[in-house]
Design an enzyme around this catalytic site. Sequence first.
Site, PDB file in Angstrom:
ATOM      1  N   CYS A  84      56.346  70.250  -6.956  1.00  0.00           N
ATOM      2  CA  CYS A  84      56.176  68.975  -6.261  1.00  0.00           C
ATOM      3  C   CYS A  84      55.899  69.178  -4.769  1.00  0.00           C
ATOM      4  O   CYS A  84      56.394  70.120  -4.168  1.00  0.00           O
ATOM      5  CB  CYS A  84      57.421  68.107  -6.428  1.00  0.00           C
ATOM      6  SG  CYS A  84      57.734  67.638  -8.133  1.00  0.00           S
ATOM      7  N   CYS A 164      53.448  65.580  -8.637  1.00  0.00           N
ATOM      8  CA  CYS A 164      54.646  64.859  -8.251  1.00  0.00           C
ATOM      9  C   CYS A 164      54.869  64.943  -6.741  1.00  0.00           C
ATOM     10  O   CYS A 164      54.465  65.905  -6.099  1.00  0.00           O
ATOM     11  CB  CYS A 164      55.852  65.402  -9.022  1.00  0.00           C
ATOM     12  SG  CYS A 164      55.898  67.196  -9.161  1.00  0.00           S
TER      13      CYS A 164
END
Length: 250
Positions: A84, A164
């Site tokens: 992420c 993400c």
Amino acid sequence: GFIAPVILAVILGLILWPDSLQEKIKKRCETYLEKHGLPSQNDCEKIWDSFRQAFVEKDPCEVPPDAYDSLIHTVSQVSQEPTCNRMMFWSKTKEKVHEFAKKCSYVTLEDFLLGFLLDNLTWCGKSGSQETFTTGCPSWSDCVNNPVRSFWIQASAAFAASACGDAFVMLDGAIDMPYNPDSTFASVEVKHFNSSIMKSLTVLLVTKEGDTKTCESDESLKHLQTDLGSNLKYQCKVVPQSQLQTCIVD
Ligand code: C8R
């Protein structure tokens, strides 16, 4: 006087013949798993098998993207989690983006096993044959459902769906349409972003020295903002090419 050298050249050619597609992909697979400290065992064999079944014995213009679902599933069981806030997409900036990503710890699809295995390769099969080919395969625009194009479409869709946190995309500010609707980035990846796990997309618009282009002056980026919708935050930064030597865009 004529036959002997020809025979010699043929024999030499066979000896120096590059590794088969299978050898190449298995070698890449083992290298990758080793480098990432992932236990391998039969994984690379399994991965080769699910890759193979996507296109072998098929007409090379009749391999749809979902033929790779089994490969993508197999690879996802072996490989690592998405990173992420460091994921980087790109369009028309392949050379630049990989150098920059490496230096500044961003991750592109090629940093994941799936992209790493097939980067810069061409492959196809032939109906009624068990063989795999690396030459004489249809190119990107010869037919829609060709093995290489379908692979990148499905791999890109899966990569984008896993994005993400804050994600990035490197676009080429020196061309007419940095955000091109026909690109895989626009036509596949943006459509697969998942706003329940992804927060924002930051465009790094790479410009030539002295170019006065701004994010606001670019028409194509307005379409990107529209396509992102209201659930994903959009940001854009102009990055003069020389600045790619540093990581200060953060
Ligand atoms: N992606 C798409 N295509 C990829 C790729 C990749 O990661 N890796 C390779 N080697 N290729 P482009 P785009 C090959 O037009 O269409 C993902 C394919 O054979 O400059 O917008 C990646 O995550 C294909 O022919 O870019 C990235 O964000 C070209 O490179 C976009 O999709 C695609 O080059 C880039 O796709």
